[in-house]
Scaffold this motif. Structure first.
Motif, PDB file in Angstrom:
ATOM      1  N   SER A  77       0.826  -1.212   0.000  1.00 45.11           N
ATOM      2  CA  SER A  77       0.000   0.000   0.000  1.00 45.11           C
ATOM      3  C   SER A  77       0.862   1.264   0.000  1.00 45.11           C
ATOM      4  CB  SER A  77      -0.956  -0.003   1.198  1.00 45.11           C
ATOM      5  OG  SER A  77      -0.240   0.221   2.397  1.00 45.11           O
ATOM      6  N   TYR A  78       2.004   1.231   0.686  1.00 44.96           N
ATOM      7  CA  TYR A  78       2.892   2.407   0.692  1.00 44.96           C
ATOM      8  C   TYR A  78       3.528   2.608  -0.683  1.00 44.96           C
ATOM      9  CZ  TYR A  78       2.543   3.809   5.543  1.00 44.96           C
ATOM     10  OH  TYR A  78       2.075   4.317   6.731  1.00 44.96           O
ATOM     11  N   SER A  79       3.771   1.500  -1.397  1.00 47.31           N
ATOM     12  CA  SER A  79       4.341   1.609  -2.742  1.00 47.31           C
ATOM     13  C   SER A  79       3.366   2.303  -3.687  1.00 47.31           C
ATOM     14  CB  SER A  79       4.622   0.214  -3.317  1.00 47.31           C
ATOM     15  OG  SER A  79       5.961  -0.142  -3.138  1.00 47.31           O
ATOM     16  N   THR A  80       2.086   1.972  -3.549  1.00 51.29           N
ATOM     17  CA  THR A  80       1.123   2.540  -4.512  1.00 51.29           C
ATOM     18  C   THR A  80       0.636   3.927  -4.094  1.00 51.29           C
ATOM     19  OG1 THR A  80      -0.616   1.283  -3.425  1.00 51.29           O
ATOM     20  CG2 THR A  80       0.265   0.348  -5.441  1.00 51.29           C
ATOM     21  N   CYS A  81       0.525   4.192  -2.805  1.00 47.48           N
ATOM     22  CA  CYS A  81      -0.051   5.478  -2.366  1.00 47.48           C
ATOM     23  C   CYS A  81       0.988   6.587  -2.223  1.00 47.48           C
ATOM     24  CB  CYS A  81      -0.763   5.318  -1.027  1.00 47.48           C
ATOM     25  SG  CYS A  81      -2.195   4.264  -1.121  1.00 47.48           S
ATOM     26  N   TYR A  82       2.243   6.225  -2.000  1.00 52.00           N
ATOM     27  CA  TYR A  82       3.254   7.261  -1.709  1.00 52.00           C
ATOM     28  C   TYR A  82       4.471   7.069  -2.603  1.00 52.00           C
ATOM     29  CZ  TYR A  82       0.204   7.044   2.316  1.00 52.00           C
ATOM     30  OH  TYR A  82      -0.906   6.980   3.106  1.00 52.00           O
ATOM     31  N   ASP A  83       5.360   8.028  -2.540  1.00 48.78           N
ATOM     32  CA  ASP A  83       6.553   7.979  -3.389  1.00 48.78           C
ATOM     33  C   ASP A  83       7.640   7.158  -2.686  1.00 48.78           C
ATOM     34  OD1 ASP A  83       8.268   8.504  -5.421  1.00 48.78           O
ATOM     35  OD2 ASP A  83       8.796  10.533  -4.742  1.00 48.78           O
ATOM     36  N   LEU A  84       7.323   5.906  -2.408  1.00 46.49           N
ATOM     37  CA  LEU A  84       8.232   5.034  -1.657  1.00 46.49           C
ATOM     38  C   LEU A  84       8.216   3.652  -2.321  1.00 46.49           C
ATOM     39  CD1 LEU A  84       9.948   4.704   0.992  1.00 46.49           C
ATOM     40  CD2 LEU A  84       7.835   4.059   2.148  1.00 46.49           C
ATOM     41  N   VAL A  85       9.309   3.289  -2.985  1.00 45.39           N
ATOM     42  CA  VAL A  85       9.362   1.976  -3.640  1.00 45.39           C
ATOM     43  C   VAL A  85       9.671   0.920  -2.574  1.00 45.39           C
ATOM     44  CG1 VAL A  85      10.499   0.563  -5.404  1.00 45.39           C
ATOM     45  CG2 VAL A  85      10.207   3.019  -5.786  1.00 45.39           C
ATOM     46  N   CYS A  86       8.741  -0.012  -2.391  1.00 47.80           N
ATOM     47  CA  CYS A  86       8.913  -1.021  -1.335  1.00 47.80           C
ATOM     48  C   CYS A  86       9.148  -2.399  -1.949  1.00 47.80           C
ATOM     49  CB  CYS A  86       7.668  -1.094  -0.458  1.00 47.80           C
ATOM     50  SG  CYS A  86       7.332   0.412   0.451  1.00 47.80           S
ATOM     51  N   THR A  87      10.224  -3.047  -1.557  1.00 54.73           N
ATOM     52  CA  THR A  87      10.540  -4.388  -2.061  1.00 54.73           C
ATOM     53  C   THR A  87      10.626  -5.361  -0.889  1.00 54.73           C
ATOM     54  OG1 THR A  87      12.039  -3.261  -3.589  1.00 54.73           O
ATOM     55  CG2 THR A  87      12.108  -5.670  -3.582  1.00 54.73           C
ATOM     56  N   SER A  88       9.937  -6.492  -1.020  1.00 54.87           N
ATOM     57  CA  SER A  88      10.065  -7.559  -0.004  1.00 54.87           C
ATOM     58  C   SER A  88      10.921  -8.652  -0.608  1.00 54.87           C
ATOM     59  CB  SER A  88       8.727  -8.194   0.336  1.00 54.87           C
ATOM     60  OG  SER A  88       7.719  -7.243   0.349  1.00 54.87           O
ATOM     61  N   ILE A  89      12.069  -8.889  -0.001  1.00 57.09           N
ATOM     62  CA  ILE A  89      12.946  -9.945  -0.495  1.00 57.09           C
ATOM     63  C   ILE A  89      12.593 -11.218   0.270  1.00 57.09           C
ATOM     64  CG2 ILE A  89      15.333 -10.697  -0.765  1.00 57.09           C
ATOM     65  CD1 ILE A  89      14.981  -8.252  -2.343  1.00 57.09           C
ATOM     66  N   ARG A  90      11.966 -12.155  -0.426  1.00 56.94           N
ATOM     67  CA  ARG A  90      11.564 -13.408   0.244  1.00 56.94           C
ATOM     68  C   ARG A  90      12.712 -14.403   0.182  1.00 56.94           C
ATOM     69  NH1 ARG A  90       5.630 -14.070  -2.430  1.00 56.94           N
ATOM     70  NH2 ARG A  90       4.649 -12.297  -1.375  1.00 56.94           N
ATOM     71  N   PHE A  91      13.472 -14.435   1.285  1.00 53.38           N
ATOM     72  CA  PHE A  91      14.612 -15.350   1.365  1.00 53.38           C
ATOM     73  C   PHE A  91      14.145 -16.763   1.702  1.00 53.38           C
ATOM     74  CE2 PHE A  91      17.260 -11.558   2.882  1.00 53.38           C
ATOM     75  CZ  PHE A  91      17.954 -11.454   1.695  1.00 53.38           C
ATOM     76  N   THR A  92      14.929 -17.723   1.209  1.00 55.65           N
ATOM     77  CA  THR A  92      14.774 -19.100   1.701  1.00 55.65           C
ATOM     78  C   THR A  92      15.656 -19.237   2.952  1.00 55.65           C
ATOM     79  OG1 THR A  92      16.499 -19.788   0.159  1.00 55.65           O
ATOM     80  CG2 THR A  92      14.214 -20.013  -0.590  1.00 55.65           C
ATOM     81  N   ASN A  93      16.187 -20.422   3.270  1.00 55.53           N
ATOM     82  CA  ASN A  93      17.011 -20.590   4.485  1.00 55.53           C
ATOM     83  C   ASN A  93      18.421 -20.055   4.223  1.00 55.53           C
ATOM     84  OD1 ASN A  93      14.767 -22.381   4.965  1.00 55.53           O
ATOM     85  ND2 ASN A  93      15.973 -23.200   6.644  1.00 55.53           N
ATOM     86  N   VAL A  94      18.774 -18.986   4.924  1.00 51.45           N
ATOM     87  CA  VAL A  94      20.082 -18.363   4.682  1.00 51.45           C
ATOM     88  C   VAL A  94      21.119 -18.975   5.634  1.00 51.45           C
ATOM     89  CG1 VAL A  94      21.328 -16.180   4.516  1.00 51.45           C
ATOM     90  CG2 VAL A  94      18.866 -16.229   4.057  1.00 51.45           C
ATOM     91  N   TYR A  95      22.286 -19.286   5.100  1.00 52.01           N
ATOM     92  CA  TYR A  95      23.368 -19.849   5.916  1.00 52.01           C
ATOM     93  C   TYR A  95      24.678 -19.262   5.419  1.00 52.01           C
ATOM     94  CZ  TYR A  95      25.061 -22.535   1.985  1.00 52.01           C
ATOM     95  OH  TYR A  95      25.604 -22.862   0.773  1.00 52.01           O
ATOM     96  N   GLY A  96      25.749 -19.510   6.158  1.00 48.96           N
ATOM     97  CA  GLY A  96      27.065 -19.085   5.664  1.00 48.96           C
ATOM     98  C   GLY A  96      27.958 -18.587   6.785  1.00 48.96           C
TER      99      GLY A  96
END
Ligand SMILES: NC(=O)c1ccc[n+]([C@@H]2O[C@H](COP(=O)([O-])OP(=O)(O)OC[C@H]3O[C@@H](n4cnc5c(N)ncnc54)[C@H](O)[C@@H]3O)[C@@H](O)[C@H]2O)c1
Length: 306
Positions: free
Chosen positions: A155-174
């Motif tokens: 909703s913030y991406s569409t209503c305001y000047d704020l590009v919002c990205t959700s990075i859907r990670f799998t299981n992170v290791y390292g």
């Protein structure tokens, strides 16, 4: 750029902060823990550090000023088990605080908001591939609060000047995960002291294991391009718990004692991800499981700062 990283003292956060600093960005960390407290060393670089809780509006105000151009939001209740034990804290941290940060970002005129989300927003999809089109039916407070935070961001991406990205990670290791309590660090600790490891269920549940360096690649993609909405970032290949156990025994040359325990509620049976959207934007995972586990094992064996 002037960039705020919430959770910058954490496992993924510190790798991100280091890379941002190396690339010449000004970084402010907002975290409950000082990086020194967890032995994180940023070398000759000096990020600004605000110690505090993301639920605290005063601390959020201190970290995010009018100069802020991008926010990486990584601080969260990250454990599925803890989210089941304390759904209220999970709601306040993963959802209410995300709203506080989004509101603050909007008010100061920040134009980019990137959150570390999870494949757990999808829930039980059987053996099907998970991608950005998958219906969200999370199984736990962890998955549900991440999914709800993604909705707010949409909703913030569409209503305001704020590009919002959700990075859907799998299981992170390292490298740098010695303090974590997920399956790979537990296997590594078991290999170090030849103690027993427990696999819950039949061991045939599969997961996609993503090296933290490839996770960083996904985060940087969202910084360098305007990508609204979710992006699935994984390795693109899945292994069972038994595969993983065998691989760690082989790499560490330790025959880790194994016991099977009861299946845990809220566990996804299979995580197989489709990373074509990310690949079309230039993402290309580099580290296969064996190479990544070998590096992680070396890191577990040394006691230098993380
Ligand atoms: N590690 C994974 O496998 C994985 C997978 C999918 C998604 N993610 C997401 O990536 C992000 C980072 O994960 P990580 O593995 O680096 O976690 P981590 O637990 O190592 O780091 C989280 C950091 O956030 C800080 N933090 C937590 N609650 C806070 C609060 N209320 N206020 C201020 N700081 C707070 C902690 O002190 C910690 O330094 C999380 O949002 C997590 O949900 C991680």
């Amino acid at each position: 750029m002037n960039i705020v990283v919430t959770g910058g003292s954490g496992f993924i956060g510190r790798v991100l902060v280091r890379s941002l600093l190396e690339n010449g960005h000004n970084v402010t960390i907002l975290d409950r823990r000082h990086p020194d407290e967890v032995g994180v060393d940023f070398g000759s670089y000096a990020p600004q550090i605000v110690i505090g809780d993301i639920r605290d509006a005063i601390k959020v105000n201190e970290a995010i000023s009018g100069q802020c151009e991008a926010i990486f939001h990584l601080a969260a209740v990250t454990s599925v088990l803890r989210s089941k034990l304390d759904p209220e804290e999970t709601f306040q941290t993963n959802l209410a605080a995300t709203h506080l940060l989004l509101e603050h970002a909007r008010q100061v005129g920040c134009t980019k908001f990137i959150m570390a989300s999870t494949n757990a927003v999808a829930g039980d999809v059987g053996e099907r591939l998970i991608n950005e089109e998958t219906l969200l039916r999370p199984l736990t407070p962890y998955g549900a609060t991440k999914a709800a935070a993604e909705m707010l961001m949409s909703s913030y991406s569409t209503c305001y000047d704020l590009v919002c990205t959700s990075i859907r990670f799998t299981n992170v290791y390292g490298v740098g995960m010695r303090e974590k309590d997920s399956f790979i660090p537990r296997l590594m600790r078991a290999a170090m002291d030849a103690s027993e490891i427990v696999i819950n269920g039949d061991g045939l549940q599969v997961r996609d294991f993503l090296n933290v360096r490839d996770a960083l690649q996904g985060l940087m993609l969202a910084l360098n391009q305007d990508i609204a909405g979710p992006l699935t970032i994984g390795y693109g290949d899945s292994y069972s718990a038994i595969d993983l156990y065998n691989c760690v025994c082989q790499i560490t040359k330790v025959d880790i004692p194994l016991r099977y325990g009861p299946e845990q509620g809220g566990e996804m049976r299979a995580v197989r991800v489709d990373i074509r959207r990310a690949k079309s934007l230039g993402y290309s995972p580099q580290l296969g499981l064996e190479e990544g586990l070998a590096e992680t094992w070396l890191d577990f064996r040394k006691s230098a700062p993380v």
